[in-house]
Design a protein around this motif. Structure first.
Motif, PDB file in Angstrom:
ATOM      1  N   GLY A   1       0.794  -1.225   0.000  1.00 32.97           N
ATOM      2  CA  GLY A   1       0.000   0.000   0.000  1.00 32.97           C
ATOM      3  C   GLY A   1       0.820   1.265   0.000  1.00 32.97           C
ATOM      4  O   GLY A   1       0.263   2.355  -0.144  1.00 32.97           O
ATOM      5  N   GLY A   2       2.139   1.152   0.202  1.00 30.74           N
ATOM      6  CA  GLY A   2       2.997   2.337   0.225  1.00 30.74           C
ATOM      7  C   GLY A   2       3.667   2.518   1.569  1.00 30.74           C
ATOM      8  O   GLY A   2       2.996   2.775   2.578  1.00 30.74           O
ATOM      9  N   TYR A   3       4.979   2.382   1.577  1.00 32.99           N
ATOM     10  CA  TYR A   3       5.724   2.432   2.835  1.00 32.99           C
ATOM     11  C   TYR A   3       5.588   3.771   3.540  1.00 32.99           C
ATOM     12  O   TYR A   3       5.530   3.843   4.772  1.00 32.99           O
ATOM     13  N   GLN A   4       5.513   4.867   2.779  1.00 34.94           N
ATOM     14  CA  GLN A   4       5.452   6.200   3.386  1.00 34.94           C
ATOM     15  C   GLN A   4       4.212   6.367   4.254  1.00 34.94           C
ATOM     16  O   GLN A   4       4.244   7.067   5.268  1.00 34.94           O
ATOM     17  N   TYR A   5       3.126   5.718   3.870  1.00 34.17           N
ATOM     18  CA  TYR A   5       1.899   5.800   4.668  1.00 34.17           C
ATOM     19  C   TYR A   5       2.042   5.039   5.978  1.00 34.17           C
ATOM     20  O   TYR A   5       1.506   5.450   7.018  1.00 34.17           O
ATOM     21  N   GLN A   6       2.752   3.946   5.924  1.00 36.65           N
ATOM     22  CA  GLN A   6       2.983   3.169   7.143  1.00 36.65           C
ATOM     23  C   GLN A   6       3.799   3.975   8.152  1.00 36.65           C
ATOM     24  O   GLN A   6       3.497   3.969   9.357  1.00 36.65           O
ATOM     25  N   VAL A   7       4.809   4.659   7.669  1.00 37.97           N
ATOM     26  CA  VAL A   7       5.639   5.478   8.561  1.00 37.97           C
ATOM     27  C   VAL A   7       4.800   6.581   9.200  1.00 37.97           C
ATOM     28  O   VAL A   7       4.882   6.826  10.415  1.00 37.97           O
ATOM     29  N   ALA A   8       3.976   7.244   8.400  1.00 35.32           N
ATOM     30  CA  ALA A   8       3.143   8.326   8.925  1.00 35.32           C
ATOM     31  C   ALA A   8       2.139   7.812   9.952  1.00 35.32           C
ATOM     32  O   ALA A   8       1.920   8.432  11.000  1.00 35.32           O
ATOM     33  N   LEU A   9       1.531   6.656   9.657  1.00 30.49           N
ATOM     34  CA  LEU A   9       0.554   6.088  10.578  1.00 30.49           C
ATOM     35  C   LEU A   9       1.208   5.564  11.850  1.00 30.49           C
ATOM     36  O   LEU A   9       0.573   5.531  12.908  1.00 30.49           O
ATOM     37  N   GLU A  10       2.451   5.169  11.759  1.00 29.17           N
ATOM     38  CA  GLU A  10       3.193   4.772  12.956  1.00 29.17           C
ATOM     39  C   GLU A  10       3.350   5.972  13.891  1.00 29.17           C
ATOM     40  O   GLU A  10       3.285   5.839  15.118  1.00 29.17           O
ATOM     41  N   VAL A  11       3.532   7.149  13.307  1.00 33.02           N
ATOM     42  CA  VAL A  11       3.655   8.371  14.107  1.00 33.02           C
ATOM     43  C   VAL A  11       2.321   8.739  14.745  1.00 33.02           C
ATOM     44  O   VAL A  11       2.238   8.995  15.954  1.00 33.02           O
ATOM     45  N   THR A  12       1.267   8.762  13.954  1.00 31.12           N
ATOM     46  CA  THR A  12      -0.037   9.150  14.493  1.00 31.12           C
ATOM     47  C   THR A  12      -0.550   8.144  15.516  1.00 31.12           C
ATOM     48  O   THR A  12      -1.372   8.496  16.381  1.00 31.12           O
ATOM     49  N   GLN A  13      -0.061   6.925  15.448  1.00 33.31           N
ATOM     50  CA  GLN A  13      -0.487   5.915  16.412  1.00 33.31           C
ATOM     51  C   GLN A  13      -0.092   6.292  17.838  1.00 33.31           C
ATOM     52  O   GLN A  13      -0.696   5.812  18.806  1.00 33.31           O
ATOM     53  N   ASN A  14       0.882   7.177  17.979  1.00 29.86           N
ATOM     54  CA  ASN A  14       1.299   7.616  19.318  1.00 29.86           C
ATOM     55  C   ASN A  14       0.195   8.372  20.052  1.00 29.86           C
ATOM     56  O   ASN A  14       0.253   8.510  21.273  1.00 29.86           O
ATOM     57  N   TRP A  15      -0.792   8.880  19.320  1.00 28.65           N
ATOM     58  CA  TRP A  15      -1.904   9.606  19.938  1.00 28.65           C
ATOM     59  C   TRP A  15      -3.089   8.681  20.207  1.00 28.65           C
ATOM     60  O   TRP A  15      -4.128   9.134  20.662  1.00 28.65           O
ATOM     61  N   LEU A  16      -2.917   7.393  19.916  1.00 25.89           N
ATOM     62  CA  LEU A  16      -4.028   6.456  20.000  1.00 25.89           C
ATOM     63  C   LEU A  16      -3.732   5.333  20.983  1.00 25.89           C
ATOM     64  O   LEU A  16      -2.656   5.267  21.566  1.00 25.89           O
ATOM     65  N   ASP A  17      -4.715   4.445  21.156  1.00 23.02           N
ATOM     66  CA  ASP A  17      -4.545   3.294  22.033  1.00 23.02           C
ATOM     67  C   ASP A  17      -3.547   2.302  21.433  1.00 23.02           C
ATOM     68  O   ASP A  17      -3.219   2.361  20.250  1.00 23.02           O
ATOM     69  N   ASN A  18      -3.114   1.368  22.245  1.00 19.55           N
ATOM     70  CA  ASN A  18      -2.223   0.317  21.740  1.00 19.55           C
ATOM     71  C   ASN A  18      -2.878  -0.478  20.625  1.00 19.55           C
ATOM     72  O   ASN A  18      -2.208  -0.931  19.694  1.00 19.55           O
ATOM     73  N   CYS A  19      -4.167  -0.669  20.746  1.00 24.25           N
ATOM     74  CA  CYS A  19      -4.917  -1.341  19.687  1.00 24.25           C
ATOM     75  C   CYS A  19      -5.512  -0.277  18.774  1.00 24.25           C
ATOM     76  O   CYS A  19      -6.547   0.325  19.077  1.00 24.25           O
ATOM     77  N   SER A  20      -4.844  -0.030  17.659  1.00 26.10           N
ATOM     78  CA  SER A  20      -5.313   0.976  16.705  1.00 26.10           C
ATOM     79  C   SER A  20      -4.661   0.720  15.357  1.00 26.10           C
ATOM     80  O   SER A  20      -3.659  -0.002  15.264  1.00 26.10           O
ATOM     81  N   ASP A  21      -5.220   1.327  14.315  1.00 25.67           N
ATOM     82  CA  ASP A  21      -4.670   1.146  12.963  1.00 25.67           C
ATOM     83  C   ASP A  21      -3.893   2.370  12.494  1.00 25.67           C
ATOM     84  O   ASP A  21      -3.627   2.523  11.306  1.00 25.67           O
ATOM     85  N   GLY A  22      -3.519   3.233  13.425  1.00 28.11           N
ATOM     86  CA  GLY A  22      -2.799   4.444  13.085  1.00 28.11           C
ATOM     87  C   GLY A  22      -3.698   5.636  12.853  1.00 28.11           C
ATOM     88  O   GLY A  22      -3.245   6.783  12.824  1.00 28.11           O
ATOM     89  N   PHE A  23      -4.991   5.400  12.717  1.00 26.58           N
ATOM     90  CA  PHE A  23      -5.973   6.467  12.561  1.00 26.58           C
ATOM     91  C   PHE A  23      -7.125   6.323  13.538  1.00 26.58           C
ATOM     92  O   PHE A  23      -7.623   7.298  14.076  1.00 26.58           O
ATOM     93  N   LEU A  24      -7.522   5.080  13.774  1.00 27.10           N
ATOM     94  CA  LEU A  24      -8.674   4.803  14.636  1.00 27.10           C
ATOM     95  C   LEU A  24      -8.317   3.800  15.714  1.00 27.10           C
ATOM     96  O   LEU A  24      -7.618   2.822  15.450  1.00 27.10           O
ATOM     97  N   ASN A  25      -8.828   4.032  16.913  1.00 27.82           N
ATOM     98  CA  ASN A  25      -8.736   3.015  17.953  1.00 27.82           C
ATOM     99  C   ASN A  25      -9.627   1.831  17.575  1.00 27.82           C
ATOM    100  O   ASN A  25     -10.653   1.992  16.907  1.00 27.82           O
ATOM    101  N   CYS A  26      -9.250   0.667  18.026  1.00 27.56           N
ATOM    102  CA  CYS A  26     -10.061  -0.521  17.756  1.00 27.56           C
ATOM    103  C   CYS A  26     -11.481  -0.349  18.296  1.00 27.56           C
ATOM    104  O   CYS A  26     -12.448  -0.804  17.680  1.00 27.56           O
ATOM    105  N   SER A  27     -11.603   0.305  19.431  1.00 28.31           N
ATOM    106  CA  SER A  27     -12.915   0.499  20.043  1.00 28.31           C
ATOM    107  C   SER A  27     -13.835   1.320  19.147  1.00 28.31           C
ATOM    108  O   SER A  27     -15.045   1.091  19.111  1.00 28.31           O
ATOM    109  N   SER A  28     -13.285   2.268  18.408  1.00 28.30           N
ATOM    110  CA  SER A  28     -14.080   3.067  17.475  1.00 28.30           C
ATOM    111  C   SER A  28     -14.546   2.217  16.308  1.00 28.30           C
ATOM    112  O   SER A  28     -15.713   2.271  15.897  1.00 28.30           O
TER     113      SER A  28
END
Length: 285
Positions: free
Chosen positions: A217-244
């Motif tokens: 899907g594109g490595y650059q997106y994975q890197v960015a989502l790894e960063v945004t995951q810091n604002w989320l729960d441990n269970c998340s896809d980099g944009f949304l918490n699993c609970s959402s």
């Protein structure tokens, strides 16, 4: 009439009805104003793989609407309703299946939950039999809260969310909590949706440079989502918490439970042909 004969007749009627059903499939994108969602949002390889799951793979449509608007806006749910109505009419669809991603699930839930707010909705609702919601933002995301707050974090998620659009405002956690309580069906304590609404939940992001799976899907997106995951729960896809993602309808599966190699699906990968997702969805519909 014996019980055996009755059972045989019922089965015959059921099979006849299934055979006469005219199945159609619609791909519904997430946040953003799309003009070529087939190529720019989903990719042709994902769509062309998934649509093989319906009897006539040519009976499909890819929605292009302005989902930067609030879900009830004419350019959002109104546009979606118009597009689906034309598709149903043109193809004589009697059995409509939907594939949604992210905020697209909220637009669909708005239609399913508010049948009297648009004259087109009832016919669409009566045709929808199954929605596969890939990483739906049913409970909103803290990233929307951060973006609307206007801090430095906003620039980091602009590519993912857009900037201060109504759709981003809508996906703030407290706002979605209100909508789920007052206007939308399918969440805990609320009326059930009229048709099956199943979520695929992404639980993690892999971005190791030495891991070839991180490049799907594109490595650059994975890197960015790894960063945004810091604002989320441990269970998340980099944009949304699993609970959402699991907040509305039912959970079909968490990524690692069914993906090839038990790989996680990031928010970007959940709309791509990654780790067998396309095959799983194709077989499900």
């Amino acid at each position: 009439m014996t019980k055996t004969i009755k059972s045989t007749l019922l089965l015959t009627c059921f099979l006849a009805g299934a055979a006469n059903a005219n199945t159609g499939l619609a791909f519904i994108h997430g946040t953003g104003k799309q003009t070529d969602a087939r190529n720019d949002y989903w990719t042709s390889e994902f769509i062309d793989s998934v649509r093989k799951g319906i009897p006539n793979s040519e009976k499909y449509t890819v929605i292009n609407c302005d989902f930067d608007q609030f879900m009830w806006h004419e350019d959002a749910s109104g546009c979606l309703a118009t597009a689906l109505t034309h598709f149903i009419s043109d193809q004589n669809i009697t059995d409509l299946k939907l594939i949604t991603h992210s905020n697209g699930g909220n637009i669909v839930r708005w239609i399913l939950s508010n049948p009297t707010s648009n004259s087109l909705y009832p016919n669409i609702i009566n045709k929808i039999t199954h929605t596969v919601a890939l990483a739906p933002s049913s409970g909103g995301t803290p990233l929307a809260d951060a973006a609307i707050a206007g801090n430095a974090f906003e620039a980091g998620v602009g590519w993912l969310l857009g900037y201060n659009s109504d759709a981003v405002k809508q996906q703030q956690v407290s706002w979605m909590e209100f909508y789920n309580t007052e206007w939308l069906y399918g969440t805990s304590g609320r009326p059930a949706l009229q048709s099956k609404f199943e979520a695929v939940v992404g639980s993690d992001v892999d971005s190791a440079i030495w891991d070839t799976d991180s490049y799907c899907g594109g490595y650059q997106y994975q890197v960015a989502l790894e960063v945004t995951q810091n604002w989320l729960d441990n269970c998340s896809d980099g944009f949304l918490n699993c609970s959402s993602q699991a907040a509305a309808g039912s959970v079909w599966f968490y990524d690692k439970d069914k993906s090839n190699g038990k790989e996680p699906l990031s928010h970007h990968q959940s709309r791509r042909k990654c780790f067998g997702l396309d095959s799983l969805v194709r077989n499900r519909i």
